[in-house]
Write a protein that holds these residues in place. Structure first.
Motif, mmCIF file in Angstrom:
data_model
loop_
_atom_site.group_PDB
_atom_site.id
_atom_site.type_symbol
_atom_site.label_atom_id
_atom_site.label_comp_id
_atom_site.label_asym_id
_atom_site.label_seq_id
_atom_site.Cartn_x
_atom_site.Cartn_y
_atom_site.Cartn_z
ATOM 1 N N SER A 312 40.970 45.597 39.212
ATOM 2 C CA SER A 312 42.238 46.210 39.701
ATOM 3 C C SER A 312 42.014 46.351 41.034
ATOM 4 O O SER A 312 40.639 46.457 41.609
ATOM 5 C CB SER A 312 42.667 47.585 39.133
ATOM 6 O OG SER A 312 42.737 47.346 37.769
ATOM 7 N N LYS A 384 49.647 34.220 37.235
ATOM 8 C CA LYS A 384 49.272 34.730 36.028
ATOM 9 C C LYS A 384 48.053 35.815 36.218
ATOM 10 O O LYS A 384 48.042 36.635 35.337
ATOM 11 C CB LYS A 384 48.529 33.362 35.241
ATOM 12 C CG LYS A 384 49.593 32.569 34.870
ATOM 13 C CD LYS A 384 49.049 31.157 34.132
ATOM 14 C CE LYS A 384 49.783 30.077 33.677
ATOM 15 N NZ LYS A 384 49.134 28.934 32.938
ATOM 16 N N SER A 385 47.610 35.951 37.514
ATOM 17 C CA SER A 385 46.539 36.506 37.607
ATOM 18 C C SER A 385 47.082 38.101 37.715
ATOM 19 O O SER A 385 47.784 38.388 38.858
ATOM 20 C CB SER A 385 45.864 36.301 38.663
ATOM 21 O OG SER A 385 44.648 37.587 39.110
ATOM 22 N N LYS A 386 46.473 39.128 36.840
ATOM 23 C CA LYS A 386 47.338 40.488 37.153
ATOM 24 C C LYS A 386 46.731 41.049 38.356
ATOM 25 O O LYS A 386 47.543 41.742 38.880
ATOM 26 C CB LYS A 386 46.786 41.409 35.807
ATOM 27 C CG LYS A 386 47.372 42.732 35.912
ATOM 28 C CD LYS A 386 47.040 43.527 34.651
ATOM 29 C CE LYS A 386 47.492 44.787 34.891
ATOM 30 N NZ LYS A 386 47.431 45.691 33.478
ATOM 31 N N GLN A 390 49.244 42.163 41.578
ATOM 32 C CA GLN A 390 49.196 43.625 42.254
ATOM 33 C C GLN A 390 49.146 43.293 43.664
ATOM 34 O O GLN A 390 49.830 44.145 44.195
ATOM 35 C CB GLN A 390 47.651 44.410 41.666
ATOM 36 C CG GLN A 390 47.987 44.895 40.390
ATOM 37 C CD GLN A 390 46.579 45.844 39.956
ATOM 38 O OE1 GLN A 390 45.505 45.253 40.040
ATOM 39 N NE2 GLN A 390 46.576 46.996 39.765
#
Length: 490
Positions: A312, A384-386, A390
Motif C-alpha cells: 500500500s 487493475k493494480s490496487k 490508490q
C-alpha cells in the motif's frame, strides 16, 4: 534520480481499430500532412526510461501499425550520462529526432542554443485545446511566442510516497479489526509501527529501509515527511510565501531529521541503507526485509513485473492528522522535444503528437506508469493494480499553487546554478554523523540555495530582463487552500 524491464500487457485488439483511433487523435502522419511516398522514414527517439519501457515499446508498436511508413528507432540511455549525450549529439549533428528532455541545460537554454524545433506549425488551437488550462504559457514551454514542448504526466506533485509492505504489517499484527492493513498517518504512527515490526521479528525485519548508495534517496524522505507538516518547500524548493529557502528557520526540517536519527539509533532502519542502491532497496522491500520505504510511482511497474502487489502507499505522513501543507501544481511543464536538426520534421511531429495524445495517456495510466496530463485518463477504474489505483485517487493531495513563471514569464531567464554540497550531501552527512551541528548545516544549506537564486536573478537583470525576488513571493498564499493563477497577459 533513479530512472523511471519485458512487456506486460497488450491493448490492441485489431490493427484496423488502432489505425482508426490514431487517425481521430491526429497521431497518424496523414493527419499532419506528411509524405505519401512508398519509402520508409526512420525517426531516432531517445529516452532514459527503463521501468516505463513496456509502455514506450507498446506505443511504438501501435504507432508503426498506424503509420507503416515510419519506423521508430528507440535508444534508452543511462540517466547519469543522458544530458551529456544529448549535448554531444547536438554539437556533432548526431542528435535524435525526438527526445526526452534532459535534466540540464534548462529548456530555455536549449532553445537559446538552437537545439529545439518549434512545433507551432502543427500544434493548432484544436490540438492545444485537448490539454487542461495553463498547460502552455510563456516561460514554461513557450519562449518568444514559440511552443517547444508540453507536460506529459499529470504531475500530481506527490512524486514520492511512503510504501507499506502489507505482508510485513500482517506478520507484525498491524491490522484493523476487519483484517485490513493499519496504515500510518502520522510521524508517531511510523515510529510505533517501526518499533513493532523490528521487535516482533527479533531483528530479522526492520521497520524502515532505503538505498542511499547513489546519494539521492534521503532527500526524498525529507520531501515526503515535511510537506504535510507545513514546510511547503519540501526538500527541493523555497517557501513561496517568502521566496526563501527555510531549511534553517522552519523547525519541521529539524524535527524530522532528529526523528530520522532517532529511528536509526533505536535500530528501526535497515543498517546497510547508506551503502546499498535504490534498486537493491526496492528488492529488499519486496522480499520483506523492511516494512516501509520511500520511493516513486515508477517502483510499482517493477514490482508488478515481479508479481509483487501486496503493498500500500501513504501520501503526506505528518506530525498531526490535520495537514498543514500539501503538494502543489501550477500547470505548464515539458517532456518531449523535436530536434531542430531533424531531417524529417513532419514524421517527427507524427511521433511527438502520438506520445502527447489522450489515447497514449490512457494507456500510460492503464499500464500503471503514472497519471496522465489529461484528467479524463486518470480514472482509478481504468487500472487493475490496487496500489496504483490508490495513487491515482490521491489527486486530492495536490492543490493548485503559486508559480513565478506564471506571474512573470521572464523568470525563465533566471538560471539557478547547482550548489555543492546540496540537500543530498547535507542530509547524508547528518545521518552518518559527519555533520554534528545540524542547525548550522541547515542554515548554511538554505543560504547556498538562496545565493544561487539571487545570483541567477542578478545575472538575468544584467541581461536586461525585468525580474526580481518579488516574482517568487506570494504573501497572500494559504498553503491549505487552492491558489488560482492565470498566465501573464501578453
Amino acid at each position: 534520480m533513479d530512472a523511471f524491464r519485458m512487456n506486460r500487457r497488450q491493448f490492441v485488439k485489431t490493427t484496423a481499430s488502432t489505425i482508426g483511433a490514431a487517425t481521430l487523435l491526429g497521431g497518424s502522419l496523414a493527419a499532419c500532412g506528411g509524405t505519401t511516398s512508398s519509402s520508409t522514414t526512420t525517426i531516432n527517439y531517445w529516452d532514459f526510461w527503463v521501468s516505463q519501457a513496456p509502455w514506450v515499446d507498446n506505443e511504438i508498436k501501435l504507432f508503426q501499425q498506424a503509420n507503416p511508413k515510419i519506423t521508430i528507432k528507440k535508444t534508452t540511455r543511462v540517466t547519469d550520462t543522458y544530458a551529456n549525450l544529448i549535448s554531444l549529439g547536438m554539437k556533432s549533428n548526431n542528435a535524435p529526432d525526438v527526445f526526452m528532455q534532459p535534466n540540464t541545460p534548462t529548456l530555455n537554454e536549449q532553445v537559446s542554443n538552437g537545439w529545439l524545433l518549434p512545433v507551432d506549425k502543427w500544434a493548432t488551437d484544436t490540438w492545444r485545446a485537448q490539454f487542461p488550462d495553463n498547460t502552455f504559457y510563456e516561460g514554461s514551454n513557450i519562449f518568444n511566442n514559440k511552443l517547444y514542448s508540453g507536460p506529459f504526466s499529470g504531475s500530481p506533485g506527490y512524486f514520492f510516497q511512503l510504501y507499506i509492505n502489507n505482508a510485513v504489517f500482517r506478520q507484525a499484527g498491524l491490522t484493523n479489526p476487519d483484517g485490513t492493513i493499519k496504515l500510518p498517518k502520522t510521524w508517531d504512527d511510523v515510529t510505533t509501527m517501526s518499533e513493532t515490526i523490528t521487535q516482533k521479528s527479533n531483528g530479522s525485519t526492520y521497520g524502515l529501509g532505503f538505498g542511499n548508495g547513489q546519494n539521492f534517496i534521503l532527500a526524498w524522505w525529507i520531501e515526503v515527511f515535511v510537506r504535510g507538516a507545513g514546510a511547503v518547500g519540501g526538500a527541493f524548493q523555497q517557501d513561496l510565501r517568502t521566496g526563501k529557502w527555510t531549511y534553517g528557520t522552519d523547525r519541521n526540517y529539524m524535527d524530522f531529521i532528529q526523528l530520522l536519527l532517532e529511528w536509526k539509533q533505536r535500530g528501526y532502519i535497515y543498517p546497510n541503507s547508506m551503502s546499498i542502491s535504490d534498486e537493491e532497496a526496492r528488492a529488499f522491500f519486496e522480499r520483506g526485509k523492511f516494512g516501509m520505504t520511500v520511493g516513486g510511482v515508477w517502483n510499482q511497474a517493477e514490482w508488478t513485473q515481479h508479481n509483487f502487489t501486496d503493498y500500500s502507499l501513504v501520501i503526506l505522513p505528518s506530525p498531526a492528522t490535520q495537514l498543514q501543507g500539501y503538494y502543489y501544481k501550477s500547470g505548464g511543464g515539458s517532456l518531449f522535444m523535436i530536434s531542430a536538426k531533424t531531417k524529417h520534421p513532419d514524421e517527427a511531429w507524427a511521433w511527438y503528437s502520438w506520445l502527447y495524445s489522450p489515447a497514449a495517456g490512457k494507456r500510460w495510466v492503464q499500464m500503471a506508469e503514472d497519471v496522465s496530463v489529461f484528467p479524463q485518463d486518470n480514472n482509478p477504474s481504468f487500472v487493475k493494480s490496487k496500489p496504483f489505483a490508490q495513487y491515482i485517487a490521491a489527486n486530492n493531495m495536490t492543490l493548485p499553487g503559486p508559480s513565478a513563471a506564471l506571474r512573470n514569464p521572464l523568470t525563465s531567464h533566471v538560471i539557478q546554478q547547482t550548489i555543492s554540497p546540496d540537500i543530498n550531501d547535507v542530509i547524508a552527512g547528518i545521518y552518518t554523523g559527519q555533520l554534528k551541528d545540524i542547525q548550522s548545516a541547515l542554515t548554511e544549506l538554505a543560504g547556498r540555495y538562496q545565493g544561487a537564486l539571487d545570483k541567477g536573478i542578478q545575472q538575468a537583470q544584467q541581461q536586461g530582463y525585468k525580474v526580481s525576488l518579488n516574482d517568487y513571493i506570494f504573501s497572500d498564499w494559504d498553503p491549505t487552500k487552492p491558489y488560482t493563477m492565470k498566465p501573464a497577459s501578453k
